[in-house]
Write an enzyme that holds these catalytic residues in place. Structure first.
Site, PDB file in Angstrom:
ATOM      1  N   HIS A  61       3.755-108.214 -42.469  1.00 24.34           N
ATOM      2  CA  HIS A  61       4.177-109.073 -41.347  1.00 24.34           C
ATOM      3  C   HIS A  61       3.576-110.472 -41.503  1.00 24.34           C
ATOM      4  CE1 HIS A  61       6.474-106.402 -38.912  1.00 24.34           C
ATOM      5  NE2 HIS A  61       5.482-105.595 -38.576  1.00 24.34           N
ATOM      6  N   GLU A  81      10.536-103.984 -38.859  1.00 24.09           N
ATOM      7  CA  GLU A  81       9.624-102.864 -39.110  1.00 24.09           C
ATOM      8  C   GLU A  81       9.988-102.164 -40.420  1.00 24.09           C
ATOM      9  OE1 GLU A  81       6.899-102.598 -37.454  1.00 24.09           O
ATOM     10  OE2 GLU A  81       7.655-104.235 -36.207  1.00 24.09           O
ATOM     11  N   HIS A  90       1.187-102.610 -43.964  1.00 29.05           N
ATOM     12  CA  HIS A  90       2.329-102.915 -43.100  1.00 29.05           C
ATOM     13  C   HIS A  90       2.053-104.211 -42.318  1.00 29.05           C
ATOM     14  CE1 HIS A  90       5.561-101.850 -40.141  1.00 29.05           C
ATOM     15  NE2 HIS A  90       4.783-102.574 -39.353  1.00 29.05           N
ATOM     16  N   GLU A  91       0.859-104.323 -41.779  1.00 25.21           N
ATOM     17  CA  GLU A  91       0.510-105.533 -41.019  1.00 25.21           C
ATOM     18  C   GLU A  91       0.424-106.755 -41.930  1.00 25.21           C
ATOM     19  OE1 GLU A  91       0.811-105.434 -37.964  1.00 25.21           O
ATOM     20  OE2 GLU A  91       0.850-103.266 -37.811  1.00 25.21           O
TER      21      GLU A  91
END
Lengths: 182, 292
Positions: free
Chosen positions: B153, B224, B149-150
């Site tokens: 980003h 998100e 997930h990071e």
């Protein structure tokens, strides 16, 4: 009249350069990710002798499984093409599974710090191989899409770039992992 | 192919937004300088304007190159050496291979909560920070989901826009407050025109951080969901991320937070619980992941 012709020629030239660069970039990405897979496979093969030594210290008489792992490693080291390597790696993977299953019967081995460290490292390299291969196949997909769709196809033919083959995934890996949700 | 294009659109949008954010901050500074000049000493307006231009440009430039360091130090993040956190490094390296991104610098922050954030200005200059609680409580697959997930980003350039927004806006809020306070000690007898600018100055000082904060909240919810989706693209294993989210949901988050509020949108899940709306609710994120 001449200006129009010059403009058209320049436009075609620019499009050609665009596709040439794009195909080259994508091709390099494929080569690079192939290199990554090889790095991880080698790392994996390098870990095995260490593992064998550790296992031998606790479970010397488990010759069959130890031999299985040693041979699978040998096949991996000797494999030349990527498909062969992946295949050998899968064999090694199943042999390793039996080693780790065997460790359940030897509490001393299971608690050995060195063994635990190797187990973690081997799991990691297995993950990394899978991810590198996934990226490799994704890169091939992007490249092939460009090579096989219009107008990229025209330029691919002119430049002489051909679509590439994916790395096969073993049938056992295609199964969806079972997960339970509480 | 379509997904690929979306990805690129997202990157272009983040770069554009970052540029306009920086431009907006420069404009706000110059406006503030103008108002302060009118309120305090209109005869030195030229000097004050030049000064505010210099200050604003250096503020933005320093912010652009150091916002990651500001964000990391604001949560007291420490570098995570490989010897101490082998699993953390392994998982990140796996995700680098899956995404084709360079390896970010790794940090940890002391906290019992399960959380993480990514920062930096581009993939080459990026960092990931996880809480010690996350390393302790998550297993390999769960940690992998969070890291993926990071990493999305980072891949999307969300980190550039979000880090700039949080750090620059955070500091802007402090400056506005300083300006408001300085007004209390200014001289009292002003004519009507100066009083008008004084009021304007106060309004601007109050409103500008709020506006930017609102923008930030509006955008980070969508981000998100997008990051969850591309995290699954990297791991090809939604249950890892789902289980990590479920663990966070069950956690009773520790009371004391040493995290500045402005940094909240950077995190994997909102460190302040459900009250703030910088993140979509965890239930909704789990629901969408289950559908994949």
């Amino acid at each position: 009249m001449w200006t129009i012709i010059i403009i058209i020629v320049l436009a075609v030239l620019f499009i050609f350069i665009y596709y040439f660069n794009k195909l080259t970039v994508l091709e390099n990405r494929i080569k690079n990710s192939l290199g990554q897979i090889n790095v991880q496979l080698k790392r994996r093969a390098d870990l095995i002798p260490n593992l064998i030594e550790t296992v031998k210290g606790y479970a010397k008489h488990e010759r069959k499984i130890i031999k299985e792992v040693t041979e699978a490693r040998k096949a991996l080291v000797q494999a030349k093409t990527i498909d062969k390597k992946i295949q050998a790696n899968q064999q090694l993977e199943s042999a390793l599974k039996s080693i780790f299953a065997l460790a359940e019967g030897y509490p001393d081995l299971k608690a050995n710090q060195n063994f635990l460290e190797l187990q973690r490292e081997l799991t990691t390299t297995e993950d990394k191989i899978a991810y590198a291969r996934q990226y490799y196949n994704d890169s091939i997909l992007n490249y092939n899409n460009l090579c096989l769709t219009f107008p990229g196809k025209i330029f691919a033919v002119i430049i002489g770039k051909k679509p590439m083959k994916y790395v096969d995934i073993a049938p056992s890996e295609k199964e969806i992992p079972k997960v339970s949700f509480e | 192919m379509e997904k690929r294009l979306d990805f690129r659109d997202q990157i272009a949008k983040n770069k554009r937004n970052s540029f306009f954010l920086l431009l907006g901050i420069v404009i706000i500074f110059i406006l503030l300088g103008y108002i302060i000049a009118q309120a305090i000493s209109p005869e030195r307006i030229f000097f004050i304007l030049i000064l505010s231009i210099i200050i604003s440009i250096s503020y933005v430039l320093i912010g652009y190159y150091n916002s990651d360091k500001i964000a990391l130090s604001s949560v007291k993040a420490k570098p995570a050496p490989r010897e101490k956190y082998p699993l953390y490094h392994d998982v990140v390296e796996g995700m680098c291979l899956a995404s084709g991104l360079p390896k970010p610098k790794l940090y940890v922050m002391d906290s019992e909560d399960i959380n993480a954030f990514a920062t930096g200005r581009n993939p080459e200059n990026s960092a990931i920070c996880v809480t010690t609680g996350a390393i302790k409580k998550l297993d390999r697959r769960e940690l992998e989901g969070v890291i993926a997930h990071e990493m999305s980003h980072i891949a999307n350039y969300d980190i550039r826009y979000m880090t700039l927004t949080t750090t620059l806006v955070g500091m802007l809020a402090i400056f506005s407050e300083l300006f408001l306070r300085s007004l209390w000690f200014g001289n009292r007898d002003r004519d009507g025109r100066q009083a008008l600018f004084l009021i304007l100055g106060i309004i601007l000082a109050i409103i500008s951080p709020i506006i930017v904060y609102l923008i930030q909240m509006a955008i980070s919810r969508k981000r998100e969901f997008a990051a969850d989706a591309s995290a699954v693209k990297f791991t090809r294993y939604p249950p890892g991320l789902i289980k990590a989210l479920e663990k966070i949901k069950k956690e009773t988050s520790s009371k004391k937070k040493e995290i500045p509020k402005a940094i909240a949108p950077l995190f994997f899940t909102n460190p302040f619980g459900k009250l703030d709306s910088t993140h979509p609710p965890i239930e909704e994120r789990i629901k969408r992941l289950r559908r994949m």
